[in-house]
Design a protein around this motif. Structure first.
Motif, PDB file in Angstrom:
ATOM      1  N   ASP A  85       0.890  -1.295   0.093  1.00 17.97           N
ATOM      2  CA  ASP A  85       0.020  -0.013   0.065  1.00 17.97           C
ATOM      3  C   ASP A  85       0.902   1.153  -0.033  1.00 17.97           C
ATOM      4  O   ASP A  85       0.592   2.189  -0.686  1.00 17.97           O
TER       5      ASP A  85
ATOM      6  N   ARG B 265      -4.991   7.188  -6.947  1.00 16.94           N
ATOM      7  CA  ARG B 265      -5.941   6.216  -7.811  1.00 16.94           C
ATOM      8  C   ARG B 265      -6.635   7.252  -8.805  1.00 16.94           C
ATOM      9  O   ARG B 265      -7.179   6.754  -9.927  1.00 16.94           O
TER      10      ARG B 265
ATOM     11  N   ASP C  74      -2.481  -0.755  -5.651  1.00 11.57           N
ATOM     12  CA  ASP C  74      -1.938  -2.093  -5.721  1.00 11.57           C
ATOM     13  C   ASP C  74      -2.817  -3.213  -5.766  1.00 11.57           C
ATOM     14  O   ASP C  74      -4.161  -3.005  -5.438  1.00 11.57           O
TER      15      ASP C  74
ATOM     16  N   SER D  17      -4.793  -6.060  -4.350  1.00  9.38           N
ATOM     17  CA  SER D  17      -4.741  -6.672  -3.014  1.00  9.38           C
ATOM     18  C   SER D  17      -6.251  -7.418  -3.329  1.00  9.38           C
ATOM     19  O   SER D  17      -6.346  -8.448  -2.463  1.00  9.38           O
TER      20      SER D  17
END
Ligand SMILES: [Mg+2]
Length: 337
Positions: A79, A153, A221, A223
């Motif tokens: 992160d 983002r 990322d 995840s």
């Protein structure tokens, strides 16, 4: 071996505190009520936290304590990498049963501290709570980035290239094989998939190398899974995306797992998977520079598509040129089933 009950709360805390080290920027470390840390001038502080719950985020029969600690470190490091930050300091909260082997817990914390240290971060403190049911671990990681330069983002632009590090989908495939095959999943033919699941490598160095190029416009990322995290990025940026099926279906490890599990390699590639890879939007003029920078930092980049102005729409381009619309099937922890 003594359990936490045998040592008592303060004995257990002494054991765990023994494994904490001083590190750069630590003004006051463990042993006081709180740690005091010194942020470098001209830098923004980046904070993330991630909790692992027994049975949900780890299966005790599949992961040893040191590897579990390192994996929790990786989840948080990933992160921080996705924000283009340098990891610095962390605190760990543990919810453990009284019967937990005290040395095993110290080994877990050591694995975690080593995982952090591999990327320049220091474990500076923590907390230990007694639980009766499932155990849990919560790590909070602080990082630093040059003021105003953190990736987000929300700044991908139509026309930017869609890029991912490493091999997404492998961690999810490893987890599914372990559940489906049991002991047989420990076989050599699944080695890369089990390693991706149990020993993910966070892309801290690649993120720093890519930050220096100035070519990355947005990042997240992986995840939850490639498609789910891509949907988050598209939503935040107000863009859509087109991805090519071929890079995923061409991964021989995923292809073999797909055959065994009776699913498609493409679905493994884009579906639920905590790979801790980076998904990036990149300026198309800087492709070669990015490849070179990531390569020098030990990461391969796959250019898997591009961002479009079709807000919220994610489409897949097949090898034969056909196009199909995809849903966003990432991992939702609160979903039923
Ligand atoms: Mg994330």
């Amino acid at each position: 071996m003594p359990s936490l009950r045998d040592l008592g709360e303060f004995g257990a805390i002494r054991l765990l505190a023994h494994g904490l080290r001083e590190g750069p920027g630590v003004v006051i470390g463990s042993g006081d009520d709180a740690a005091v840390l010194r942020v470098a001038p001209g830098r923004d502080l980046v904070v993330t936290t991630d909790a692992f719950v027994e049975g949900r985020h780890w299966l005790p029969e599949w992961i040893d304590p040191a590897t579990l600690g390192a994996r929790l470190a990786a989840a948080n490091l990933s992160d921080v990498a996705a924000m283009a930050a340098v990891p610095r300091w962390a605190v760990l909260a543990i919810g453990a049963r009284a019967g937990h082997d005290a040395q095993a817990l110290a080994t877990l914390q050591e694995g975690l501290a080593r995982g952090l240290a591999d990327h320049g971060a220091t474990l500076v403190g923590g907390n230990l709570a007694a639980v009766e049911g499932g155990e849990w671990l919560a790590l909070t990681l602080l990082g630093e980035v040059e003021r105003g330069r953190a990736w987000t983002r929300s700044a991908a632009r139509p026309g930017d290239l869609l890029v991912v590090t490493g091999f997404p989908g492998r961690a999810g495939a490893g987890a599914r094989l372990a559940r489906a095959l049991g002991e047989a999943a420990r076989g050599d033919e699944w080695r890369a998939l089990l390693a991706a699941w149990l020993r993910p490598a966070p892309r801290v160095a690649a993120a720093q190398a890519l930050l220096a190029t100035g070519a990355v416009t947005a990042a997240i990322d992986v995840s939850d899974g490639l498609l789910g995290d891509l949907a988050h990025l598209c939503e935040a940026s107000g863009v859509g995306a087109e991805i090519r099926a071929e890079p995923g279906t061409a991964d021989p490890w995923l292809a073999r797992a797909a055959d065994t599990l009776g699913v498609s390699a493409f679905d493994l590639w884009v579906g639920p998977s905590d790979d801790y890879e980076l998904l990036l939007a990149v300026d198309p003029a800087q492709r070669a520079r990015c490849e070179q920078a990531a390569g020098a930092a030990g990461a391969t980049l796959a250019f898997i598509g591009r961002f479009t102005d079709a807000r919220g729409a994610i489409a897949c381009l097949e090898g034969d040129g056909s196009r199909r619309v995809l849903g966003s099937a990432g991992f939702d922890h609160f979903a039923r089933g």
